[in-house]
Each structure stands twice: as C-alpha cells, then as structure tokens.
Design an enzyme around this catalytic site. Structure first.
Site, PDB file in Angstrom:
ATOM      1  N   ASP A 106     -11.341  76.115  -1.872  1.00 44.76           N
ATOM      2  CA  ASP A 106     -10.630  76.890  -2.894  1.00 44.76           C
ATOM      3  C   ASP A 106      -9.324  77.406  -2.314  1.00 44.76           C
ATOM      4  OD1 ASP A 106     -12.133  78.845  -1.271  1.00 44.76           O
ATOM      5  OD2 ASP A 106     -11.352  80.312  -2.692  1.00 44.76           O
TER       6      ASP A 106
ATOM      7  N   ASP B 171      -4.347  76.145   4.352  1.00 46.21           N
ATOM      8  CA  ASP B 171      -5.380  77.141   4.068  1.00 46.21           C
ATOM      9  C   ASP B 171      -6.138  76.762   2.808  1.00 46.21           C
ATOM     10  OD1 ASP B 171      -6.862  79.504   4.094  1.00 46.21           O
ATOM     11  OD2 ASP B 171      -5.301  80.640   3.060  1.00 46.21           O
TER      12      ASP B 171
ATOM     13  N   GLU C  87     -13.773  81.372  -1.092  1.00 44.09           N
ATOM     14  CA  GLU C  87     -13.370  82.264  -0.007  1.00 44.09           C
ATOM     15  C   GLU C  87     -12.193  83.141  -0.409  1.00 44.09           C
ATOM     16  OE1 GLU C  87     -11.304  83.819   3.474  1.00 44.09           O
ATOM     17  OE2 GLU C  87     -10.506  82.358   2.047  1.00 44.09           O
TER      18      GLU C  87
ATOM     19  N   HIS D 293      -0.691  81.468   1.369  1.00 41.51           N
ATOM     20  CA  HIS D 293      -0.724  82.377   0.218  1.00 41.51           C
ATOM     21  C   HIS D 293       0.640  82.560  -0.418  1.00 41.51           C
ATOM     22  CE1 HIS D 293      -4.717  84.602   1.452  1.00 41.51           C
ATOM     23  NE2 HIS D 293      -4.767  83.297   1.696  1.00 41.51           N
TER      24      HIS D 293
END
Length: 451
Positions: free
Chosen positions: A92, A123, A156, A423
């Site tokens: 995810d 990530d 996560e 992110h």
C-alpha cells in the site's frame, strides 16, 4: 560495486526488476477506500501472490486482516534444519497528493535523471522487488540457504493495524529467527545504513466548540469566543519559542549517540527555504530520532476562498506526536490529551479522540544477524562501513513482532533514503541503491546461514 558472481547475477536481473516495479507501481493501491478503489489494492495483492508462486513459494495466501485489507504471505522452504528469515515489505502507498504537481504521472514508473519516479517506488513496493531480486540471485548462484517467509502488508501507510492484529491472532505464522524489515533506508545514497530505532506515534483528533453556530463577525466579534482562535492557542502551546515540542509532563528524550546528520545536508534534504530557521535544539539527529515531535497534520476550518465574515463556532485538528524509544506511546497520548484540555482557553469545550497509536522500537545491534549484515554491506558498498541510524517515523508492526517473537533478531533496511522523497510529490528510487541493497540482502542471507 565489486565484481563477484552474485553481484553480476544481481546486475543481470535489474532490467526484469524495473519491468516488475513498473507493473507494481501502476496499481493505485492506497488503502483508503473512500479515496481509491478497493480493487486496486486487491489487484496489487494478487500480483504479489502470483510473483511469489512463480518463485516457488508454498502456502501463498491473501490474508484478510481485521481492518478490511489484505496482506500477502508465502513460504520458501530451505535446506533441512536451516534458519528461518522473515522478509517484510508493504504494497500500500500514500496518496499522490496533488497529481498535477508531479513531473510525471505518479502511478507510471518514469526513468529520469538516473532515478525511477513513481508513488511507492521506494516506499515500499521497491522493498518487495528488493526481496525478490535477492532471492532470485541466490537461486541462480547455488540456492537459497535459509527458509524464507515473506509477508507484504496492505495497510501500513494507514496505520490501522490490520496485520498486527492478524499476527497476534495467528502467532505461529510469522515465527522466524531473524526478521528483515525492508521499509527503511540509508542515511544517504551510497552509505549503507541499518535503522536501529524508530519513534513511536500517537494520533489525536481535537475538536473545539464555543458557539451554537457561526456568528457575524461585525455584530458579535470581539466578545463571542472564536473556536478557531481557541484551537490556534491550543496548538501553539505545543511548541516552545524555538519550535521544540512542549507537552506538559513529557520527557524531552536523550542525545542521539550514533550517526550524526549534518545540518546543511538536512536543510538540503528537507528543502528548507533560504532564510528559514530549523526548529528545536540540539543536533539534528537528536531532534528527529531521539526527541518527541508534534506535528499538526490538518485543520478543519473555512478555506480562504469563499470565507465569510464569521466568528467560527467549531474547529478541528489532527495532531501527531512522535515519541522516541524509552517513552511509552500510550502514556504520551494521555499526556498530550491532558495538555490539550489544560491549555484550551476561555472555557471552550474540547473533545479529544485517539485515532492511532504505535510504540517506539529499539533493536539489539549486538546480535549475530547485525554482524552478518555488516559483512554483507561491506561487500555491496566497497570501502564503506555499515552505519547505525534512527528513523523519525513509526513502523508499529516492529513492536508487535518483537513482542510475539522475543528471540528473533530484527533488522531494518530499505530504499527510502532522503532523495527518495517518500510520501511527497515526485517520490523516486535510486536503481543503484536497489541493486546494492538486493546484493547486500542476498549476501546477508548466505552469511547468516553459515554463521
């Protein structure tokens, strides 16, 4: 990279790794199903399951976890009597934020300036590809010398704890001698690093109410209590003049004893604007790895566009508090709630709801697995010695695994070095890091098996 048969095998597998990462990044697997289709996450899980089966994994399963998402599990038996190593990643990803701000589409892996761009490239879809690459290299160069379990989490980034709860209910599933968490990163490109500590986190939703409804600011402003102003006062009380986090009763942490983070390098990595000061005191490593840090993640209030001349009756914020090892996250949450309630002005009504919690983590870096990883890193990164760093973020699963399997050694490595900008807009992965770390993991498995 030094020349040896295993390194040459890893290098030869890189084109396939890029193709597979391209396919995996294409899934919009954000586990917030109010924003993104559940089918995208489920398709990504099936892709991973198929990849494991193709590599000879047994007992491959899509695990329906209590938070409504799926994690993927597989077992690759090793030689009789061999040690068991659990490899972790998550598929995810964070939402892409403003897609228009990306230089290339967030869900299309794009090769640019020596890096591969795309949401999840580092990530942590890249982490799963790293595991695959290491195992394939070993299979092509004499075989995998340990029993391998792979677990790839589906939620996560949401912090909803689905895999944690599943592992607690099925503790036999993930038993291992050593656990390699592929969700961290080197302190900078080319410097091999294991993450020795993680800060924990508590997440609170704060709502302030002062009036039965909004009022005309000309008619009532000046006497009517403004909920937004009250909330701003509360949030401001969480920081000292220099920006340090100040929560009543919460310890300030201890100095960071390991690898340091140069302040100018940090300013560059964080893209701090010229003339803007860093906040807090102590070294950068102290501030981001060893001390508590509060962040206001969002505020519900009227946007500037379309705002009316009104005194606000209600306002709401989402507040994150990161806590270092040695601090209990649940106790920190209680202190944060008490602080918010004590610092709410004018008798305003305040409601505080805990919406997330994860304990900090600290690894035993004297264990045999760390010695094996140091040896592997020295080969994969010639002339470099493995460093020990902290990470300001949280991986709550680490504490669950440490609690379930107290004798297991836990290592954190991965592709999320500072240039990866995880992110954020234009997340990317360094293919050189993917190649080196895949080699390091393969060498680690071989060295660990023989130790």
């Amino acid at each position: 990279m030094s020349s040896n048969p295993l390194a040459e095998t890893v290098a030869s597998l890189m084109p396939r790794a890029k193709t597979e990462l391209t396919e995996l990044v294409a899934f919009q697997s954000v586990a917030d199903f109010d924003q993104f289709p559940r089918g995208e996450s489920e398709a990504a899980a099936r892709w991973i399951a198929d990849a494991l089966r193709a590599e000879g994994f047994q007992d491959v399963a899509l695990l329906d976890t209590p938070d409504g998402t799926q994690s993927v599990y597989g077992l690759l038996p090793g030689p009789e009597g061999s040690r068991t190593v659990l490899l972790y990643a998550h598929y995810d990803v964070q939402p892409p934020l403003d897609e228009a701000a990306w230089t290339s589409p967030p869900f299309e892996l794009t090769d640019r300036d020596g890096r591969w761009y795309g949401r999840g490239s580092a990530d942590c879809k890249g982490g799963f590809i790293m595991h695959l690459l290491a195992l394939r290299a070993l299979k092509a160069d004499g075989g995998v010398p340990v029993t391998v379990k792979v677990i790839v989490e589906g939620s996560e980034e949401q912090g909803t704890g689905g895999l944690e709860r599943y592992a607690e209910a099925h503790p036999e599933l993930l038993t291992a001698d050593t656990i390699v968490i592929g969700d961290a990163g080197n302190s900078r490109v080319g410097l091999p690093t294991v993450t020795a500590t993680l800060r924990g986190m508590t997440l609170l939703r704060v709502q302030v109410d002062t009036l039965a409804g909004n009022l005309h600011s000309g008619q009532f402003g000046g006497a009517a209590p403004d909920a937004l102003a009250a909330l701003i006062r509360v949030l401001d009380s969480l920081r000292a003049e220099d920006g340090s986090t100040t929560v009543d009763g919460l310890a300030d942490g201890a100095p960071w004893p390991g690898l340091q983070y140069d302040e100018e390098q940090f300013r560059q990595d964080a893209k701090v604007l010229d003339g803007v000061e860093l906040i807090g005191s102590g070294t950068v490593a102290d501030r981001i790895w060893a001390r508590p840090a509060v962040t206001v993640l969002g505020i519900d209030c009227p946007p500037v566009v379309g705002a009316t001349p009104s005194v606000q009756a209600s306002a709401r914020a989402l507040v994150s508090l990161r806590v270092p090892p040695g601090t209990d996250a649940a106790e920190a949450a209680k202190l944060l709630q008490a602080h918010v309630e004590a610092h709410t002005p004018w008798g305003a009504r305040v409601r505080v709801e805990q919406v997330g919690l994860g304990q900090p983590f600290s690894a035993d870096t004297t264990s045999p697995a760390y010695a094996a990883m140091a040896e592997a890193m020295a080969v994969a990164y010639p002339g470099q010695e493995m460093q020990y760093a902290g990470q300001g973020g949280s991986i709550p699963l680490c504490n669950t695994l440490a609690s379930l399997y107290p004798d297991a050694e836990i290592l954190l490595i991965g592709l999320s070095e500072p240039e990866a900008q995880i992110h954020a807009v234009d997340e990317s992965v360094s293919p050189e890091e993917l190649e080196r770390l895949s080699l390091a993991e393969a060498l680690f498995l071989r060295t660990y098996a023989a130790s």
